[in-house]
Design an enzyme around this catalytic site. Structure first.
Site, PDB file in Angstrom:
ATOM      1  N   TRP A  37       0.822  -1.218   0.000  1.00 54.82           N
ATOM      2  CA  TRP A  37       0.000   0.000   0.000  1.00 54.82           C
ATOM      3  C   TRP A  37       0.852   1.262   0.000  1.00 54.82           C
ATOM      4  CZ3 TRP A  37      -0.321  -4.018   3.446  1.00 54.82           C
ATOM      5  CH2 TRP A  37       0.319  -3.870   4.669  1.00 54.82           C
ATOM      6  N   GLU A  50      -5.507  -0.077   6.211  1.00 61.13           N
ATOM      7  CA  GLU A  50      -5.719   0.370   7.587  1.00 61.13           C
ATOM      8  C   GLU A  50      -6.779  -0.469   8.297  1.00 61.13           C
ATOM      9  OE1 GLU A  50      -4.082   2.288   9.458  1.00 61.13           O
ATOM     10  OE2 GLU A  50      -2.697   3.083   7.960  1.00 61.13           O
ATOM     11  N   THR A  56      -3.911  -6.533  13.783  1.00 64.64           N
ATOM     12  CA  THR A  56      -3.287  -7.587  12.986  1.00 64.64           C
ATOM     13  C   THR A  56      -1.911  -7.124  12.531  1.00 64.64           C
ATOM     14  OG1 THR A  56      -5.511  -8.177  12.192  1.00 64.64           O
ATOM     15  CG2 THR A  56      -3.628  -9.171  11.052  1.00 64.64           C
ATOM     16  N   TYR A 133      -8.976   7.086  14.469  1.00 68.41           N
ATOM     17  CA  TYR A 133      -7.621   6.788  13.976  1.00 68.41           C
ATOM     18  C   TYR A 133      -7.628   6.502  12.478  1.00 68.41           C
ATOM     19  CZ  TYR A 133      -3.806   4.100  12.271  1.00 68.41           C
ATOM     20  OH  TYR A 133      -2.804   3.666  11.458  1.00 68.41           O
ATOM     21  N   ASP A 151      -2.293   5.592  16.579  1.00 67.16           N
ATOM     22  CA  ASP A 151      -2.579   4.180  16.844  1.00 67.16           C
ATOM     23  C   ASP A 151      -1.801   3.745  18.085  1.00 67.16           C
ATOM     24  OD1 ASP A 151       0.042   3.967  15.989  1.00 67.16           O
ATOM     25  OD2 ASP A 151      -0.361   2.398  14.519  1.00 67.16           O
ATOM     26  N   CYS A 205      10.668   1.523  19.145  1.00 68.88           N
ATOM     27  CA  CYS A 205      10.058   1.814  20.449  1.00 68.88           C
ATOM     28  C   CYS A 205       9.043   0.717  20.795  1.00 68.88           C
ATOM     29  CB  CYS A 205       9.390   3.194  20.420  1.00 68.88           C
ATOM     30  SG  CYS A 205       8.969   3.837  22.055  1.00 68.88           S
ATOM     31  N   CYS A 212      16.357   1.767  22.230  1.00 70.08           N
ATOM     32  CA  CYS A 212      16.561   3.206  22.440  1.00 70.08           C
ATOM     33  C   CYS A 212      17.834   3.732  21.775  1.00 70.08           C
ATOM     34  CB  CYS A 212      16.588   3.515  23.935  1.00 70.08           C
ATOM     35  SG  CYS A 212      15.012   3.169  24.772  1.00 70.08           S
ATOM     36  N   CYS A 215      17.140   4.873  18.368  1.00 71.94           N
ATOM     37  CA  CYS A 215      15.990   5.760  18.216  1.00 71.94           C
ATOM     38  C   CYS A 215      16.435   7.180  17.877  1.00 71.94           C
ATOM     39  CB  CYS A 215      15.167   5.773  19.503  1.00 71.94           C
ATOM     40  SG  CYS A 215      13.730   6.868  19.406  1.00 71.94           S
ATOM     41  N   CYS A 221      13.826  12.337  24.434  1.00 76.17           N
ATOM     42  CA  CYS A 221      12.819  11.445  25.013  1.00 76.17           C
ATOM     43  C   CYS A 221      12.885  11.488  26.537  1.00 76.17           C
ATOM     44  CB  CYS A 221      13.025  10.024  24.515  1.00 76.17           C
ATOM     45  SG  CYS A 221      11.884   8.816  25.241  1.00 76.17           S
TER      46      CYS A 221
END
Length: 380
Positions: A37, A50, A56, A133, A151, A205, A212, A215, A221
């Site tokens: 997609w 979506e 899932t 969402y 989400d 995350c 981390c 990230c 953070c």
């Protein structure tokens, strides 16, 4: 010298907004996974993906997405399809209300919007099965609308990033975070930003053992700087999941078995199953099978040996299902608690959309009938 504003994290100081946001977008450009997609983010394809991705995993969705798009390449072909065709194409993906809502929404889009998904989040959210969402995801990814798509992955990323102490299972927390995130969605790169945040939650995350050190947001953070990544986000405990003992009858008559189509307004609505239900206190499972078949179809049966016992987990409960070979003694099959009943061969039974547990039963029945070389005999 001006001190830090009380209550404001480093990530929200003037001049810092674009830095962490640009690091996130650069990380996504280097690390984004290939998904069908994403290759062609048309509104229809984004919407289908979506809906499929709700509860899932991506790897599970990809082959279903490709087969579904091959079967229903446009909103109009989906809207024109029979519900049973849609459920069959969805079979095995679970949470079948998604498929029914998808089909109903496609028909609404054809009727109200001439076959084109609207780009306004409010209009998208009014469609069956499209919540806040999904509406934001389609609006931002397919149309570039600068709205945050929050989400579970995004919740986790920014609950840690901003050090939120609210329970992320609460709807209120999602609303709070969505409002707080809205000013950071770039007007011209909303699609990339939302997908980057989702991807970061999926790949780095993670709920447990987050990466981390890899990230791009770690320097800003709050959870990382304060050593609280294992404690955030805050989640209220889940309720214990009950298990139900189920007995079903695989009822034979003249070489065919009886299947029933569940009512549309029930869980797994529109799918076909072998008649049966929950065991009552003090009942043997064989007794349950005979009683449930009688109550659901008005047939009197003789219960024989079990074909199999299967276990299956749903979102809020699990089942232990035992399927018995039954012979029809008397009565006319009547859909007392279902929309339809029919006698079919094992081959034809497989053409009908069935829940996962019943698919396992059907496979066990086929194996048993082949091994005993008695396919189609009604004697238990």
């Amino acid at each position: 010298m001006v001190g830090r504003q009380k209550g404001r994290s480093a990530a929200t100081k003037p001049g810092r907004r674009s830095r962490w946001r640009e690091r996130l977008l650069s990380w996504f450009q280097r690390n984004r996974r290939a998904m069908p997609w994403r290759d062609d983010p048309s509104p229809y394809r984004v919407w289908i993906s979506e809906i499929m991705l709700q509860q899932t995993q991506v790897d599970t969705v990809i082959p279903y997405f490709r087969r579904f798009l091959a079967r229903f390449p446009s909103i109009r072909t989906l809207a024109a399809a029979d519900t049973q065709q849609v459920l069959k194409a969805w079979e095995g993906l679970g949470y079948y209300a998604r498929a029914r809502n998808l089909h109903a929404a496609a028909r609404q889009v054809v009727a109200r919007f001439d076959g084109k998904l609207p780009d306004a989040p409010e209009e998208l959210a009014a469609l069956p099965g499209v919540g806040a969402y999904t509406a934001a995801a389609v609006a931002s990814i397919a149309y570039g609308r600068p709205v945050p798509a929050v989400d579970g992955n995004v919740l986790r990323v920014f609950a840690r990033f901003w050090g939120l102490s609210e329970d992320i299972r609460a709807a209120k927390t999602r609303q709070i975070l969505s409002r707080r995130l809205a000013p950071y969605v770039p007007v011209r790169r909303a699609s990339a930003f939302n997908q980057a945040a989702m991807e970061l939650g999926a790949l780095v995350c993670r709920p447990k053992q987050p990466g981390c050190r890899q990230c791009p947001l770690r320097t800003d953070c709050t959870a990382f700087r304060t050593g609280r990544t294992a404690k955030l986000p805050v989640r209220s405990p889940r309720r214990p999941v009950p298990n139900h003992e189920i007995a079903v009858g695989v009822v034979w008559r003249r070489g065919r078995v009886l299947i029933a189509r569940r009512k549309q307004d029930r869980m797994l609505g529109g799918l076909w199953e072998f008649p049966g239900g929950k065991r009552r206190a003090g009942e043997r499972l064989a007794q349950t099978a005979a009683r449930e078949v009688r109550e659901e179809t008005r047939l009197k049966v003789r219960v024989g040996p079990p074909y199999c016992t299967v276990r299956h987990a749903y979102s809020h409960f699990t089942i232990t299902l035992t399927a018995f070979r039954c012979r029809c003694l008397s009565g006319r099959a009547t859909p007392v608690t279902s929309d339809e009943v029919k006698w079919v061969s094992l081959t034809r039974a497989r053409e009908h959309p069935m829940p996962a547990a019943n698919k396992k039963v059907l496979a066990a029945v086929e194996r048993s009938e082949r091994s005993t070389k008695r396919t189609g005999r009604c004697t238990p």
